[in-house]
Design a protein around this motif. Structure first.
Motif, PDB file in Angstrom:
ATOM      1  N   THR A  99       0.834  -1.211   0.000  1.00 36.30           N
ATOM      2  CA  THR A  99       0.000   0.000   0.000  1.00 36.30           C
ATOM      3  C   THR A  99       0.869   1.261   0.000  1.00 36.30           C
ATOM      4  O   THR A  99       0.586   2.238  -0.706  1.00 36.30           O
ATOM      5  CB  THR A  99      -0.934   0.019   1.218  1.00 36.30           C
ATOM      6  OG1 THR A  99      -1.814  -1.108   1.153  1.00 36.30           O
ATOM      7  CG2 THR A  99      -1.758   1.301   1.272  1.00 36.30           C
ATOM      8  N   LEU A 100       1.937   1.228   0.807  1.00 35.97           N
ATOM      9  CA  LEU A 100       2.816   2.391   0.927  1.00 35.97           C
ATOM     10  C   LEU A 100       3.818   2.489  -0.228  1.00 35.97           C
ATOM     11  O   LEU A 100       4.509   3.511  -0.353  1.00 35.97           O
ATOM     12  CB  LEU A 100       3.587   2.326   2.254  1.00 35.97           C
ATOM     13  CG  LEU A 100       2.755   2.442   3.535  1.00 35.97           C
ATOM     14  CD1 LEU A 100       3.627   2.145   4.748  1.00 35.97           C
ATOM     15  CD2 LEU A 100       2.139   3.828   3.657  1.00 35.97           C
ATOM     16  N   ASP A 101       3.902   1.430  -1.036  1.00 36.16           N
ATOM     17  CA  ASP A 101       4.888   1.347  -2.117  1.00 36.16           C
ATOM     18  C   ASP A 101       6.281   1.641  -1.565  1.00 36.16           C
ATOM     19  O   ASP A 101       7.012   2.510  -2.046  1.00 36.16           O
ATOM     20  CB  ASP A 101       4.536   2.331  -3.237  1.00 36.16           C
ATOM     21  CG  ASP A 101       5.376   2.083  -4.498  1.00 36.16           C
ATOM     22  OD1 ASP A 101       5.865   0.949  -4.664  1.00 36.16           O
ATOM     23  OD2 ASP A 101       5.553   3.027  -5.286  1.00 36.16           O
ATOM     24  N   GLN A 102       6.654   0.858  -0.560  1.00 37.42           N
ATOM     25  CA  GLN A 102       7.851   1.135   0.230  1.00 37.42           C
ATOM     26  C   GLN A 102       8.769  -0.082   0.263  1.00 37.42           C
ATOM     27  O   GLN A 102       8.312  -1.219   0.313  1.00 37.42           O
ATOM     28  CB  GLN A 102       7.399   1.488   1.654  1.00 37.42           C
ATOM     29  CG  GLN A 102       8.461   2.000   2.581  1.00 37.42           C
ATOM     30  CD  GLN A 102       7.823   2.496   3.879  1.00 37.42           C
ATOM     31  OE1 GLN A 102       6.741   3.104   3.879  1.00 37.42           O
ATOM     32  NE2 GLN A 102       8.485   2.236   4.993  1.00 37.42           N
ATOM     33  N   LYS A 103      10.072   0.172   0.253  1.00 34.17           N
ATOM     34  CA  LYS A 103      11.075  -0.893   0.311  1.00 34.17           C
ATOM     35  C   LYS A 103      11.870  -0.736   1.604  1.00 34.17           C
ATOM     36  O   LYS A 103      12.353   0.356   1.917  1.00 34.17           O
ATOM     37  CB  LYS A 103      12.004  -0.834  -0.897  1.00 34.17           C
ATOM     38  CG  LYS A 103      13.069  -1.918  -0.925  1.00 34.17           C
ATOM     39  CD  LYS A 103      13.895  -1.885  -2.202  1.00 34.17           C
ATOM     40  CE  LYS A 103      13.150  -2.540  -3.345  1.00 34.17           C
ATOM     41  NZ  LYS A 103      14.054  -2.795  -4.517  1.00 34.17           N
ATOM     42  N   VAL A 104      12.029  -1.847   2.366  1.00 34.49           N
ATOM     43  CA  VAL A 104      12.682  -1.784   3.673  1.00 34.49           C
ATOM     44  C   VAL A 104      13.688  -2.928   3.831  1.00 34.49           C
ATOM     45  O   VAL A 104      13.653  -3.915   3.099  1.00 34.49           O
ATOM     46  CB  VAL A 104      11.652  -1.865   4.820  1.00 34.49           C
ATOM     47  CG1 VAL A 104      10.652  -0.721   4.738  1.00 34.49           C
ATOM     48  CG2 VAL A 104      10.940  -3.219   4.821  1.00 34.49           C
ATOM     49  N   THR A 105      14.557  -2.767   4.818  1.00 36.21           N
ATOM     50  CA  THR A 105      15.384  -3.874   5.286  1.00 36.21           C
ATOM     51  C   THR A 105      14.576  -4.648   6.327  1.00 36.21           C
ATOM     52  O   THR A 105      14.120  -4.068   7.319  1.00 36.21           O
ATOM     53  CB  THR A 105      16.689  -3.359   5.918  1.00 36.21           C
ATOM     54  OG1 THR A 105      17.479  -2.721   4.909  1.00 36.21           O
ATOM     55  CG2 THR A 105      17.483  -4.492   6.543  1.00 36.21           C
ATOM     56  N   LEU A 106      14.388  -5.940   6.102  1.00 32.52           N
ATOM     57  CA  LEU A 106      13.607  -6.780   7.009  1.00 32.52           C
ATOM     58  C   LEU A 106      14.537  -7.535   7.940  1.00 32.52           C
ATOM     59  O   LEU A 106      15.511  -8.154   7.492  1.00 32.52           O
ATOM     60  CB  LEU A 106      12.771  -7.788   6.218  1.00 32.52           C
ATOM     61  CG  LEU A 106      11.587  -7.244   5.427  1.00 32.52           C
ATOM     62  CD1 LEU A 106      10.979  -8.367   4.580  1.00 32.52           C
ATOM     63  CD2 LEU A 106      10.542  -6.671   6.365  1.00 32.52           C
ATOM     64  N   VAL A 107      14.219  -7.496   9.227  1.00 29.44           N
ATOM     65  CA  VAL A 107      15.066  -8.152  10.222  1.00 29.44           C
ATOM     66  C   VAL A 107      14.207  -9.007  11.141  1.00 29.44           C
ATOM     67  O   VAL A 107      13.247  -8.515  11.744  1.00 29.44           O
ATOM     68  CB  VAL A 107      15.840  -7.114  11.066  1.00 29.44           C
ATOM     69  CG1 VAL A 107      16.743  -7.827  12.065  1.00 29.44           C
ATOM     70  CG2 VAL A 107      16.637  -6.176  10.180  1.00 29.44           C
ATOM     71  N   ALA A 108      14.541 -10.280  11.252  1.00 32.00           N
ATOM     72  CA  ALA A 108      13.853 -11.174  12.186  1.00 32.00           C
ATOM     73  C   ALA A 108      14.641 -11.237  13.487  1.00 32.00           C
ATOM     74  O   ALA A 108      15.852 -11.459  13.474  1.00 32.00           O
ATOM     75  CB  ALA A 108      13.704 -12.569  11.591  1.00 32.00           C
ATOM     76  N   ALA A 109      13.967 -11.019  14.603  1.00 32.02           N
ATOM     77  CA  ALA A 109      14.622 -11.123  15.912  1.00 32.02           C
ATOM     78  C   ALA A 109      13.949 -12.195  16.761  1.00 32.02           C
ATOM     79  O   ALA A 109      14.044 -12.181  17.984  1.00 32.02           O
ATOM     80  CB  ALA A 109      14.591  -9.770  16.617  1.00 32.02           C
TER      81      ALA A 109
END
Length: 339
Positions: A99-109
């Motif tokens: 929806t935001l048309d956004q690219k992020v770094t994904l981090v699992a903790a």
């Protein structure tokens, strides 16, 4: 240090502690929880009593129950929900990012393995979030109880990604005088180390409750690490990883500390409580219980000997007596140490 916009999904003890570290480092931090009462407590009192008691949270941590508000303009998004909720929350996140048309770094903790699919947290994030919405995927691993982190107990972790630039971005964002991050590229080994140590920690708590001393604890710790390494390598892990923070380091802290839910669960089992009683008493997710079943199945799938895990499985899922399974382990056929 480059200022990041960081969204933390999950306001349990570990999610809150990571949000606190990031805020202390000067980042713009949003902490997402589905509980409105928790949002109010964090924003108005700067406390998260259910998980961290009366320890103050950095006032720059802003909580919200709206994931889109949490994620908007974020450069890094941390998933810190229990394993059983990771895929569902990642699916919701995927919709928000689209929806935001956004690219992020994904981090699992989160440290666990998904039942039935046997997927690790980083794999769940990768499967649920479209490539167009992620720069890369990483995890946070290593010996790091939230209770110590938020009180500035010197803590070492490792930021892990197959893309070293992603690992370095995470390292730069979270490192400070009290929280020192290293980098690693072995996702498989780091995630197996983080998940399987919870199983061994249940055993450590049980033998502590039975009154066994240092000899027994050292035996469990050493042979437990051998099991973790064997199974991890069967899935392609680098054996060196298990000698580092994500392996022996995480196992040590989880199998010896009263802050460990898995250790405390093992103590109660060793005192004769049922699994149902332990879960009800803890009031928080005990990752090692579900992970034990998964690891027991993976050992059979890969034909990897997992005697300690199998013994803990027998206590948790077959109702066997804790002291009797210890005796059975000691009575196993004699063999070379490397096997």
């Amino acid at each position: 240090m480059k200022k990041e916009v960081i969204a933390v999904l999950g306001a349990g003890s570990w999610g809150t502690a990571l949000a606190h570290v990031a805020a202390e480092n000067g980042h713009d931090v949003r902490l997402w929880t589905y509980k409105p009462a928790q949002v109010n407590e964090i924003n108005n009192e700067h406390l998260n009593r259910a998980y961290l008691g009366e320890v103050a949270i950095d006032p720059n941590v802003v909580a919200t129950a709206d994931m889109q508000v949490a994620v908007k303009d974020a450069t890094i998004v941390l998933s810190v929900v229990p394993t059983k909720a990771t895929r569902e929350v990642a699916h919701q996140l995927a919709g928000v990012l689209d929806t935001l048309d956004q690219k992020v770094t994904l981090v699992a903790a989160t440290k666990g393995i998904e039942p039935d699919t046997y997927k690790r947290p980083s794999e769940m994030l990768t499967e649920e979030v479209a490539p167009k919405n992620r720069r890369g995927v990483g995890i946070i691993a290593g010996p790091s109880h939230a209770e110590g982190v938020i009180k500035h107990d010197p803590t070492l972790v490792t930021m892990v990604s197959e893309n070293i630039q992603i690992a370095e971005q995470m390292q730069a964002a979270f490192s400070n005088q009290f929280f020192r991050a290293y980098t690693n590229t072995d996702l498989v080994g780091s995630e197996f180390g983080g998940a399987l140590k919870n199983v061994i920690a249940i055993g450590a708590g049980a033998i502590d409750a039975l009154g066994y001393d240092a000899n027994a604890k050292a035996a469990l710790f050493t042979r437990g690490l051998a099991e973790i390494s064997r199974l991890g390598q069967a899935f392609g892990a680098n054996p060196i990883t298990f000698m580092g923070l994500a392996g022996v380091g995480d196992l040590f802290v989880t199998a010896t500390s009263v802050h460990s839910r898995n250790f405390r669960a093992g103590v109660q089992l060793g005192k004769g409580k049922s699994v149902a009683e332990v879960i009800a008493d803890m009031g928080m997710v005990i990752e090692g219980i579900s992970t034990t079943k998964v690891v027991h199945e993976l050992g059979q799938l890969k034909h990897v000997p997992m005697p300690i895990t199998d013994a803990i499985y027998d206590v948790l899922y077959e109702g066997k007596n804790t002291k009797e399974v210890v005796t059975a382990l000691m009575d196993r056929e004699l063999q070379q140490e490397g096997k």
